[in-house]
Design a protein around this motif. Structure first.
Motif, PDB file in Angstrom:
ATOM      1  N   ALA A 104       0.705  -1.310  -0.104  1.00  0.00           N
ATOM      2  CA  ALA A 104       0.137   0.051   0.168  1.00  0.00           C
ATOM      3  C   ALA A 104       0.976   1.218   0.080  1.00  0.00           C
ATOM      4  O   ALA A 104       2.015   1.248   0.526  1.00  0.00           O
ATOM      5  CB  ALA A 104      -0.974  -0.075   1.291  1.00  0.00           C
ATOM      6  N   THR A 105       0.304   2.293  -0.680  1.00  0.00           N
ATOM      7  CA  THR A 105       1.318   3.580  -0.719  1.00  0.00           C
ATOM      8  C   THR A 105       0.890   4.316   0.616  1.00  0.00           C
ATOM      9  O   THR A 105      -0.005   4.017   1.377  1.00  0.00           O
ATOM     10  CB  THR A 105       0.820   4.225  -1.844  1.00  0.00           C
ATOM     11  N   LEU A 106       1.900   5.280   1.044  1.00  0.00           N
ATOM     12  CA  LEU A 106       1.900   6.016   2.146  1.00  0.00           C
ATOM     13  C   LEU A 106       0.520   6.805   2.377  1.00  0.00           C
ATOM     14  O   LEU A 106      -0.029   6.956   3.360  1.00  0.00           O
ATOM     15  CB  LEU A 106       2.928   6.646   2.379  1.00  0.00           C
ATOM     16  N   PRO A 107       0.172   7.527   1.068  1.00  0.00           N
ATOM     17  CA  PRO A 107      -1.168   8.095   1.342  1.00  0.00           C
ATOM     18  C   PRO A 107      -2.237   7.198   1.568  1.00  0.00           C
ATOM     19  O   PRO A 107      -3.116   7.833   2.386  1.00  0.00           O
ATOM     20  CB  PRO A 107      -1.211   8.809  -0.082  1.00  0.00           C
ATOM     21  N   GLN A 108      -2.270   6.013   1.242  1.00  0.00           N
ATOM     22  CA  GLN A 108      -3.422   5.166   1.329  1.00  0.00           C
ATOM     23  C   GLN A 108      -3.364   4.755   2.935  1.00  0.00           C
ATOM     24  O   GLN A 108      -4.533   4.629   3.426  1.00  0.00           O
ATOM     25  CB  GLN A 108      -3.079   3.767   0.549  1.00  0.00           C
ATOM     26  N   ALA A 109      -2.016   4.633   3.613  1.00  0.00           N
ATOM     27  CA  ALA A 109      -2.129   4.222   4.820  1.00  0.00           C
ATOM     28  C   ALA A 109      -2.534   5.405   5.853  1.00  0.00           C
ATOM     29  O   ALA A 109      -3.168   5.284   6.631  1.00  0.00           O
ATOM     30  CB  ALA A 109      -0.674   3.844   5.266  1.00  0.00           C
ATOM     31  N   ALA A 110      -1.940   6.684   5.279  1.00  0.00           N
ATOM     32  CA  ALA A 110      -2.492   7.694   6.135  1.00  0.00           C
ATOM     33  C   ALA A 110      -3.791   8.026   5.993  1.00  0.00           C
ATOM     34  O   ALA A 110      -4.480   8.691   7.006  1.00  0.00           O
ATOM     35  CB  ALA A 110      -1.923   9.088   5.458  1.00  0.00           C
ATOM     36  N   ARG A 111      -4.614   7.844   4.809  1.00  0.00           N
ATOM     37  CA  ARG A 111      -6.169   8.162   4.793  1.00  0.00           C
ATOM     38  C   ARG A 111      -6.880   6.972   5.609  1.00  0.00           C
ATOM     39  O   ARG A 111      -7.710   7.275   6.197  1.00  0.00           O
ATOM     40  CB  ARG A 111      -6.544   8.080   3.306  1.00  0.00           C
ATOM     41  N   LEU A 112      -6.285   5.744   5.942  1.00  0.00           N
ATOM     42  CA  LEU A 112      -7.005   4.635   6.471  1.00  0.00           C
ATOM     43  C   LEU A 112      -6.997   5.152   7.996  1.00  0.00           C
ATOM     44  O   LEU A 112      -7.663   5.059   9.002  1.00  0.00           O
ATOM     45  CB  LEU A 112      -6.338   3.300   6.299  1.00  0.00           C
ATOM     46  N   ARG A 120      -1.608   3.450  14.800  1.00  0.00           N
ATOM     47  CA  ARG A 120      -0.735   2.650  13.934  1.00  0.00           C
ATOM     48  C   ARG A 120      -1.601   1.349  13.414  1.00  0.00           C
ATOM     49  O   ARG A 120      -2.828   1.157  13.787  1.00  0.00           O
ATOM     50  CB  ARG A 120       0.191   1.912  15.032  1.00  0.00           C
ATOM     51  N   LEU A 121      -1.017   0.643  12.380  1.00  0.00           N
ATOM     52  CA  LEU A 121      -1.626  -0.443  11.662  1.00  0.00           C
ATOM     53  C   LEU A 121      -0.887  -1.433  11.585  1.00  0.00           C
ATOM     54  O   LEU A 121       0.411  -1.487  11.247  1.00  0.00           O
ATOM     55  CB  LEU A 121      -1.930   0.254  10.326  1.00  0.00           C
ATOM     56  N   PRO A 122      -1.317  -2.737  11.914  1.00  0.00           N
ATOM     57  CA  PRO A 122      -0.508  -3.956  11.526  1.00  0.00           C
ATOM     58  C   PRO A 122      -0.588  -4.018  10.194  1.00  0.00           C
ATOM     59  O   PRO A 122      -1.326  -4.017   9.428  1.00  0.00           O
ATOM     60  CB  PRO A 122      -1.442  -5.154  11.942  1.00  0.00           C
TER      61      PRO A 122
END
Length: 217
Positions: A104-112, A120-122
């Motif tokens: 996943a891209t960093l923007p996707q992680a940030a939006r989630l 934080r996300l596993p």
């Protein structure tokens, strides 16, 4: 057009502190304190993530330690009152866990993270097996890239490719993450694209595009 975007795998922490469903309340609290984290993934078997237990999941036990909730409060806060009587991760955890894939891209992680209000996300593979942890702080690592690195990437992956003929007449400078593009180019329709692509380079804070169209005889 630009280089491959940074992914979660590029910034995540690979060493994961996790607990199992049977891990007791005090052991969970001790692990959070020892490793200075606010949440722990709960895994079973070969590392499959089944939930996440956080400080918020532990707090009801202290909140209701000296205060027995009345019937109305119990009905209004069923989840919290249930956790106040829980003694292991399986009873305390939030499930299913909100997870993300390594690619996943960093923007996707940030939006989630923003959408779910989590810190934080596993990080899991296609089978749900844990591969790492990514935090808000991890997502900000790209902004630690030096101005020299950013300058080189913009010149190579943006200017060099968009303007193969006139690139020598374009100056790229980056100061504190802010990129400035100056010079004259032949194709005016490529100027907005140059600004957009420079802005998409991981670690760039802002872009000041001062490119102009070269006057031709």
């Amino acid at each position: 057009m630009t280089s491959t975007p940074y992914t979660v795998a590029d910034v995540m922490t690979s060493k994961v502190i996790a607990v199992t469903p049977s891990t007791g309340f005090k052991d969970i609290a001790a692990a959070m304190r020892r490793w200075k984290v606010t949440a722990l993934p709960v895994v079973e078997g070969e590392g499959r993530v089944v939930g996440v237990v956080s400080e918020a999941d532990l707090l009801p036990k202290e909140e209701f330690h000296e205060h027995r909730p009345g019937l109305i409060e119990q009905m209004r806060r069923l989840g919290d009152t249930a956790k106040a009587g829980s003694i292991c991760a399986e009873q305390l955890m939030t499930a299913p866990a909100v997870t993300i894939r390594p690619d996943a891209t960093l923007p996707q992680a940030a939006r989630l993270m923003a959408g779910r209000h989590i810190k934080r996300l596993p990080v899991v593979d296609a089978d749900g097996t844990i591969k790492g942890i990514v935090s808000r702080a991890d997502l900000l690592k790209v902004f630690l890239r030096t101005d020299e690195e950013l300058t080189e990437e913009i010149r190579r992956s943006v200017i060099g490719r968009l303007f193969p003929i006139s690139h020598d007449g374009i100056t790229v400078t980056v100061t504190q993450g802010v990129a400035s593009l100056t010079g004259r180019v032949r194709d005016d329709h490529l100027i907005p694209m140059a600004e957009r692509l420079a802005r998409s380079v991981e670690g760039v804070v802002d872009v000041r595009c001062r490119l102009e169209v070269r006057n031709t005889p």
